[in-house]
Write a protein that holds these residues in place. Structure first.
Motif, PDB file in Angstrom:
ATOM      1  N   GLN A 157       0.613  -1.054  -0.061  1.00  0.00           N
ATOM      2  CA  GLN A 157       0.365  -0.519   0.077  1.00  0.00           C
ATOM      3  C   GLN A 157       0.949   1.064   0.037  1.00  0.00           C
ATOM      4  N   ARG A 160       2.310   1.653  -3.612  1.00  0.00           N
ATOM      5  CA  ARG A 160       0.748   1.960  -4.275  1.00  0.00           C
ATOM      6  C   ARG A 160       0.108   3.233  -4.277  1.00  0.00           C
ATOM      7  N   ASP A 161       0.664   3.668  -2.990  1.00  0.00           N
ATOM      8  CA  ASP A 161      -0.752   4.928  -2.256  1.00  0.00           C
ATOM      9  C   ASP A 161       0.275   6.344  -3.171  1.00  0.00           C
ATOM     10  N   SER A 162       1.490   6.193  -3.277  1.00  0.00           N
ATOM     11  CA  SER A 162       2.500   7.349  -3.636  1.00  0.00           C
ATOM     12  C   SER A 162       3.007   6.986  -5.160  1.00  0.00           C
ATOM     13  N   ASN A 163       4.089   8.432  -5.619  1.00  0.00           N
ATOM     14  CA  ASN A 163       4.452   8.221  -7.364  1.00  0.00           C
ATOM     15  C   ASN A 163       5.564   6.736  -6.541  1.00  0.00           C
ATOM     16  N   SER A 164       5.245   5.728  -6.939  1.00  0.00           N
ATOM     17  CA  SER A 164       6.676   4.909  -7.030  1.00  0.00           C
ATOM     18  C   SER A 164       7.705   4.647  -7.735  1.00  0.00           C
ATOM     19  N   ARG A 201       0.824  10.133  -7.640  1.00  0.00           N
ATOM     20  CA  ARG A 201       0.551   9.125  -7.356  1.00  0.00           C
ATOM     21  C   ARG A 201       0.423   8.526  -8.544  1.00  0.00           C
ATOM     22  N   PRO A 203       0.959   3.797  -9.136  1.00  0.00           N
ATOM     23  CA  PRO A 203       1.901   2.814  -8.105  1.00  0.00           C
ATOM     24  C   PRO A 203       2.371   1.705  -9.207  1.00  0.00           C
ATOM     25  N   GLN A 224       0.198  -3.218  -7.907  1.00  0.00           N
ATOM     26  CA  GLN A 224      -0.627  -3.746  -7.542  1.00  0.00           C
ATOM     27  C   GLN A 224      -1.690  -5.465  -8.923  1.00  0.00           C
TER      28      GLN A 224
END
Length: 327
Positions: A157, A160-164, A201, A203, A224
C-alpha cells in the motif's frame, strides 16, 4: 561513541529509533527532533525521553552531537539537509535526498565545502546478495552481457499510494549503477497512471533504462495485480554470451544462480553480512565519520541516481525518451 540527533519522529523515524539504531553499540542518540508538537509528545510518551526538540539547531546546540540521521518525509529532505549541513553536522539522509539534479549537486557541494560526511540511505546496496552479484558481473561470470531485465512486484500500500518512482524506483536506479558500474544515459518511462509532477501518485511503471556502453534494462515496477511477490531488490535476469545470472526468487532476496549454455543451473553462495540493510548503511556512515571508510552511498555519488530519477519523472510526464543529466 558517536553522538547523533535523529530528525523525524513519525512511524518511520520510530522504526529507526527502536529497531535500527540499537543494533550499533557505539551509536548514541542524544536528541530527537520534529517540528510537529503532536509527534514530539507521542514520541516522548512512547520512549520516555525528554530530549525532544522542535528544531535542528536547538538540538545540536543542546546536545553537542556531531551528526544527524533524518528519516523524514520526502518533501522535507532537501530543506532538512540544508539545515543540518549549514549547522556543521554530518548527515545520513533518507532517499531520494532531492528530486532534481541541481538541488542534489548543490547539497553535496555544500557538504564537500564544509568537510562533512553526507550519506544517503540507499540500503538495497546492503542486501547480502548485492555485492555477490556485483562481483559476478565484474568477473564476467556469464560473459559479455547482452540483455537485462528487472521485475518488482509487491502488493504494498505504501508504494501503491505514493509516486512509486520517487518512493521505490530510486532504489533500483541506484542499484543499477552499483551492480554494473555504469551511469544512466536515457530513460523511457510509461507510468501506470498519469504523472504530471513528483507529487502525483502512481502505483507502478514500465521503463526502458539505458546505461553506458549500450546496456539496456527492461524494468517493470508494479504494486497492483496478482503475481508472485518479489523481494525488495526485485528479480533480476542478466543474460550473457556464456550464461544467465539470476538474482531473486519469490520473496527471496538471497537466491542467486547461474545457468550455463547447456542448461545446468548452479546456485551461488550468498554469505551473511555483519549488519543487514539500514543497519549496514548506518555502520558505514559512522565509520566514515571516524575516518575509517565512506558512506554506502555518498551524496556526491548518489546525485547521479537522482539524475536518473529526474529523467524518469520527466519521461513519465512528457511520454518521451529523456536523457539523464551528466556532468
Amino acid at each position: 561513541m558517536i553522538d547523533l540527533i535523529q530528525i523525524g519522529l513519525g512511524p518511520w523515524g520510530t522504526d529507526w529509533a527502536t529497531k535500527i539504531i540499537p543494533q550499533l553499540a557505539d551509536v548514541r542518540v542524544t536528541g530527537w527532533v520534529d517540528t510537529d508538537p503532536d509527534a514530539r509528545a507521542a514520541f516522548a510518551a512512547r520512549t520516555g525521553t525528554d530530549a525532544v526538540f522542535a528544531s535542528v539547531e536547538e538540538a545540536l546546540a543542546a546536545t553537542g552531537a556531531v551528526a544527524a540521521i533524518a528519516p523524514v518525509a520526502i518533501g522535507a529532505h532537501a530543506a532538512v539537509a540544508g539545515q543540518v549541513l549549514r549547522a556543521g553536522a554530518h548527515l545520513l539522509l533518507e532517499k531520494p535526498f532531492a528530486l532534481d539534479t541541481a538541488t542534489a549537486r548543490e547539497l553535496s557541494d555544500l557538504a564537500a565545502e564544509r568537510g562533512l560526511v553526507f550519506g544517503i540511505d540507499q540500503n538495497y546496496r546492503v542486501f547480502p546478495a548485492a555485492p555477490v552479484v556485483r562481483d559476478l558481473i565484474e568477473r564476467q561470470a556469464v560473459g559479455t552481457i547482452r540483455r537485462v531485465s528487472l521485475e518488482w512486484h509487491r502488493d504494498h500500500q505504501g508504494v501503491r499510494d505514493s509516486n512509486s518512482l520517487v518512493e521505490l524506483a530510486i532504489h533500483h536506479f541506484d542499484l543499477m549503477r552499483y551492480l554494473f558500474g555504469r551511469e544512466g544515459v536515457a530513460i523511457t518511462c510509461v507510468p501506470a497512471t498519469p504523472v504530471r509532477s513528483a507529487q502525483d501518485r502512481t502505483p507502478g511503471a514500465s521503463l526502458i533504462v539505458e546505461l553506458d556502453g549500450g546496456l539496456t534494462i527492461d524494468y517493470v515496477l508494479a504494486s497492483q495485480g496478482v503475481d508472485a511477490q518479489t523481494p525488495w531488490p526485485g528479480v533480476w535476469r542478466i543474460s550473457g554470451d556464456e550464461g544467465l545470472l539470476r538474482w531473486g526468487g519469490p520473496d527471496d532476496h538471497r537466491a542467486v544462480s547461474i545457468t550455463d549454455a547447456a542448461g545446468t543451473v548452479t546456485a551461488v553462495e550468498v554469505p551473511e553480512l555483519p549488519l543487514f540493510e539500514r543497519a549496514g548503511v548506518l555502520r558505514a556512515f559512522v565509520d566514515a565519520i571516524a575516518g575509517s571508510g565512506v558512506p554506502t552511498s555518498p551524496a556526491a555519488d548518489n546525485a547521479h541516481s537522482v539524475a536518473m530519477l529526474e529523467a524518469a519523472l520527466t519521461s513519465a510526464r512528457t511520454g518521451e525518451r529523456t536523457r539523464v543529466q551528466r556532468w
